[in-house]
Design a protein around this motif. Sequence first.
Motif, PDB file in Angstrom:
ATOM      1  N   VAL A   1      48.797  47.000  14.763  1.00 34.13           N
ATOM      2  CA  VAL A   1      49.138  45.721  14.159  1.00 34.13           C
ATOM      3  C   VAL A   1      49.167  44.715  15.307  1.00 34.13           C
ATOM      4  O   VAL A   1      49.756  44.978  16.349  1.00 34.13           O
ATOM      5  N   VAL A   2      48.512  43.563  15.112  1.00 31.47           N
ATOM      6  CA  VAL A   2      48.382  42.583  16.197  1.00 31.47           C
ATOM      7  C   VAL A   2      48.932  41.239  15.729  1.00 31.47           C
ATOM      8  O   VAL A   2      48.590  40.760  14.646  1.00 31.47           O
ATOM      9  N   PHE A   3      49.780  40.633  16.579  1.00 30.20           N
ATOM     10  CA  PHE A   3      50.358  39.325  16.305  1.00 30.20           C
ATOM     11  C   PHE A   3      50.087  38.390  17.479  1.00 30.20           C
ATOM     12  O   PHE A   3      50.034  38.841  18.630  1.00 30.20           O
ATOM     13  N   VAL A   4      49.964  37.106  17.184  1.00 33.19           N
ATOM     14  CA  VAL A   4      49.863  36.108  18.245  1.00 33.19           C
ATOM     15  C   VAL A   4      51.239  35.999  18.904  1.00 33.19           C
ATOM     16  O   VAL A   4      52.246  35.822  18.227  1.00 33.19           O
ATOM     17  N   ALA A   5      51.269  36.107  20.224  1.00 36.84           N
ATOM     18  CA  ALA A   5      52.513  35.941  20.978  1.00 36.84           C
ATOM     19  C   ALA A   5      52.577  34.549  21.597  1.00 36.84           C
ATOM     20  O   ALA A   5      53.628  33.908  21.605  1.00 36.84           O
ATOM     21  N   THR A   6      51.448  34.079  22.124  1.00 28.13           N
ATOM     22  CA  THR A   6      51.370  32.726  22.680  1.00 28.13           C
ATOM     23  C   THR A   6      50.072  32.086  22.212  1.00 28.13           C
ATOM     24  O   THR A   6      49.038  32.744  22.136  1.00 28.13           O
ATOM     25  N   ALA A   7      50.147  30.808  21.922  1.00 31.52           N
ATOM     26  CA  ALA A   7      48.984  30.065  21.430  1.00 31.52           C
ATOM     27  C   ALA A   7      47.883  30.020  22.490  1.00 31.52           C
ATOM     28  O   ALA A   7      48.151  30.168  23.684  1.00 31.52           O
ATOM     29  N   PRO A   8      46.635  29.825  22.066  1.00 28.86           N
ATOM     30  CA  PRO A   8      45.518  29.754  23.011  1.00 28.86           C
ATOM     31  C   PRO A   8      45.696  28.638  24.034  1.00 28.86           C
ATOM     32  O   PRO A   8      46.150  27.546  23.693  1.00 28.86           O
ATOM     33  N   GLU A   9      45.326  28.941  25.266  1.00 27.78           N
ATOM     34  CA  GLU A   9      45.322  27.954  26.342  1.00 27.78           C
ATOM     35  C   GLU A   9      43.986  28.044  27.062  1.00 27.78           C
ATOM     36  O   GLU A   9      43.439  29.140  27.213  1.00 27.78           O
ATOM     37  N   PRO A  10      43.470  26.933  27.535  1.00 26.19           N
ATOM     38  CA  PRO A  10      42.197  26.970  28.260  1.00 26.19           C
ATOM     39  C   PRO A  10      42.281  27.890  29.480  1.00 26.19           C
ATOM     40  O   PRO A  10      43.276  27.863  30.209  1.00 26.19           O
ATOM     41  N   LYS A  11      41.271  28.702  29.673  1.00 26.72           N
ATOM     42  CA  LYS A  11      41.190  29.545  30.867  1.00 26.72           C
ATOM     43  C   LYS A  11      40.518  28.712  31.961  1.00 26.72           C
ATOM     44  O   LYS A  11      39.457  28.144  31.746  1.00 26.72           O
ATOM     45  N   MET A  12      41.167  28.654  33.104  1.00 28.21           N
ATOM     46  CA  MET A  12      40.688  27.809  34.184  1.00 28.21           C
ATOM     47  C   MET A  12      40.092  28.643  35.313  1.00 28.21           C
ATOM     48  O   MET A  12      40.599  29.707  35.637  1.00 28.21           O
ATOM     49  N   VAL A  13      39.011  28.132  35.904  1.00 28.18           N
ATOM     50  CA  VAL A  13      38.450  28.713  37.116  1.00 28.18           C
ATOM     51  C   VAL A  13      39.199  28.133  38.302  1.00 28.18           C
ATOM     52  O   VAL A  13      39.557  28.832  39.241  1.00 28.18           O
ATOM     53  N   ASN A  14      39.449  26.821  38.233  1.00 29.42           N
ATOM     54  CA  ASN A  14      40.132  26.128  39.315  1.00 29.42           C
ATOM     55  C   ASN A  14      41.087  25.108  38.696  1.00 29.42           C
ATOM     56  O   ASN A  14      40.645  24.087  38.161  1.00 29.42           O
ATOM     57  N   LYS A  15      42.386  25.383  38.774  1.00 29.64           N
ATOM     58  CA  LYS A  15      43.368  24.481  38.165  1.00 29.64           C
ATOM     59  C   LYS A  15      43.420  23.127  38.869  1.00 29.64           C
ATOM     60  O   LYS A  15      43.689  22.115  38.237  1.00 29.64           O
ATOM     61  N   LYS A  16      43.159  23.114  40.166  1.00 29.31           N
ATOM     62  CA  LYS A  16      43.208  21.849  40.915  1.00 29.31           C
ATOM     63  C   LYS A  16      42.113  20.886  40.475  1.00 29.31           C
ATOM     64  O   LYS A  16      42.343  19.691  40.353  1.00 29.31           O
ATOM     65  N   THR A  17      40.915  21.409  40.247  1.00 26.06           N
ATOM     66  CA  THR A  17      39.797  20.547  39.854  1.00 26.06           C
ATOM     67  C   THR A  17      39.660  20.428  38.341  1.00 26.06           C
ATOM     68  O   THR A  17      38.913  19.586  37.850  1.00 26.06           O
ATOM     69  N   GLY A  18      40.350  21.295  37.597  1.00 27.22           N
ATOM     70  CA  GLY A  18      40.250  21.281  36.143  1.00 27.22           C
ATOM     71  C   GLY A  18      39.017  21.997  35.622  1.00 27.22           C
ATOM     72  O   GLY A  18      38.678  21.868  34.447  1.00 27.22           O
ATOM     73  N   GLU A  19      38.359  22.779  36.476  1.00 26.59           N
ATOM     74  CA  GLU A  19      37.142  23.487  36.054  1.00 26.59           C
ATOM     75  C   GLU A  19      37.495  24.615  35.096  1.00 26.59           C
ATOM     76  O   GLU A  19      38.289  25.490  35.413  1.00 26.59           O
ATOM     77  N   ARG A  20      36.876  24.582  33.903  1.00 29.38           N
ATOM     78  CA  ARG A  20      37.103  25.577  32.861  1.00 29.38           C
ATOM     79  C   ARG A  20      36.237  26.807  33.092  1.00 29.38           C
ATOM     80  O   ARG A  20      35.119  26.713  33.580  1.00 29.38           O
ATOM     81  N   ALA A  21      36.758  27.952  32.695  1.00 29.67           N
ATOM     82  CA  ALA A  21      35.971  29.184  32.690  1.00 29.67           C
ATOM     83  C   ALA A  21      35.062  29.152  31.466  1.00 29.67           C
ATOM     84  O   ALA A  21      35.468  28.704  30.394  1.00 29.67           O
ATOM     85  N   VAL A  22      33.822  29.610  31.653  1.00 25.50           N
ATOM     86  CA  VAL A  22      32.863  29.637  30.549  1.00 25.50           C
ATOM     87  C   VAL A  22      32.255  31.032  30.426  1.00 25.50           C
ATOM     88  O   VAL A  22      32.152  31.772  31.394  1.00 25.50           O
ATOM     89  N   ASP A  23      31.835  31.355  29.217  1.00 21.43           N
ATOM     90  CA  ASP A  23      31.161  32.614  28.954  1.00 21.43           C
ATOM     91  C   ASP A  23      29.791  32.565  29.618  1.00 21.43           C
ATOM     92  O   ASP A  23      29.022  31.624  29.406  1.00 21.43           O
ATOM     93  N   ARG A  24      29.477  33.559  30.409  1.00 20.01           N
ATOM     94  CA  ARG A  24      28.211  33.575  31.157  1.00 20.01           C
ATOM     95  C   ARG A  24      26.991  33.674  30.258  1.00 20.01           C
ATOM     96  O   ARG A  24      25.927  33.191  30.596  1.00 20.01           O
ATOM     97  N   GLU A  25      27.151  34.323  29.103  1.00 21.82           N
ATOM     98  CA  GLU A  25      26.012  34.503  28.203  1.00 21.82           C
ATOM     99  C   GLU A  25      25.777  33.309  27.289  1.00 21.82           C
ATOM    100  O   GLU A  25      24.648  32.917  27.049  1.00 21.82           O
ATOM    101  N   THR A  26      26.865  32.730  26.760  1.00 23.01           N
ATOM    102  CA  THR A  26      26.714  31.673  25.756  1.00 23.01           C
ATOM    103  C   THR A  26      27.036  30.279  26.279  1.00 23.01           C
ATOM    104  O   THR A  26      26.690  29.293  25.634  1.00 23.01           O
ATOM    105  N   GLY A  27      27.752  30.190  27.393  1.00 23.65           N
ATOM    106  CA  GLY A  27      28.170  28.894  27.913  1.00 23.65           C
ATOM    107  C   GLY A  27      29.387  28.326  27.213  1.00 23.65           C
ATOM    108  O   GLY A  27      29.821  27.210  27.506  1.00 23.65           O
ATOM    109  N   ALA A  28      29.988  29.088  26.275  1.00 24.30           N
ATOM    110  CA  ALA A  28      31.175  28.616  25.540  1.00 24.30           C
ATOM    111  C   ALA A  28      32.398  28.607  26.452  1.00 24.30           C
ATOM    112  O   ALA A  28      32.561  29.490  27.293  1.00 24.30           O
ATOM    113  N   ASP A  29      33.251  27.601  26.273  1.00 19.75           N
ATOM    114  CA  ASP A  29      34.514  27.572  26.998  1.00 19.75           C
ATOM    115  C   ASP A  29      35.360  28.773  26.597  1.00 19.75           C
ATOM    116  O   ASP A  29      35.319  29.215  25.445  1.00 19.75           O
TER     117      ASP A  29
END
Length: 109
Positions: A12-40
């Motif tokens: 059984v799976v429950f949400v514990a914390t809401a989605p948050e952007p995954k960051m590559v670099n928090k200082k620059t604000g660079e988002r992590a992206v899927d290598r295959e699709t380019g999706a954030d």
Amino acid sequence: MPSFKIDLSTAVVFVATAPEPKMVNKKTGERAVDRETGADLSTVGLLISDEGEGNLYQVTVPEPSIPEGLVPGMPVGVVGLKARDWENEFNGQKRHGISFRATALRTGA
């Protein structure tokens, strides 16, 4: 490194914390992206309970595959959950762990 499928057929799976952007670099604000699709990518905290044991996992999911309105306590289905071990060196110190990635989340689980 290889990844391993995780069987959630009896969990059984429950949400514990809401989605948050995954960051590559928090200082620059660079988002992590899927290598295959380019999706954030975003990270969602999931409480997975199975066989009388519950654990909290931070799971990375492509944003287009995350339903709107996820809130803590909401049951969800997880599609394509995999675990992968990782290791890196930062400032001369080795770090290692396990990362979790899912293809999608579904509401109404």
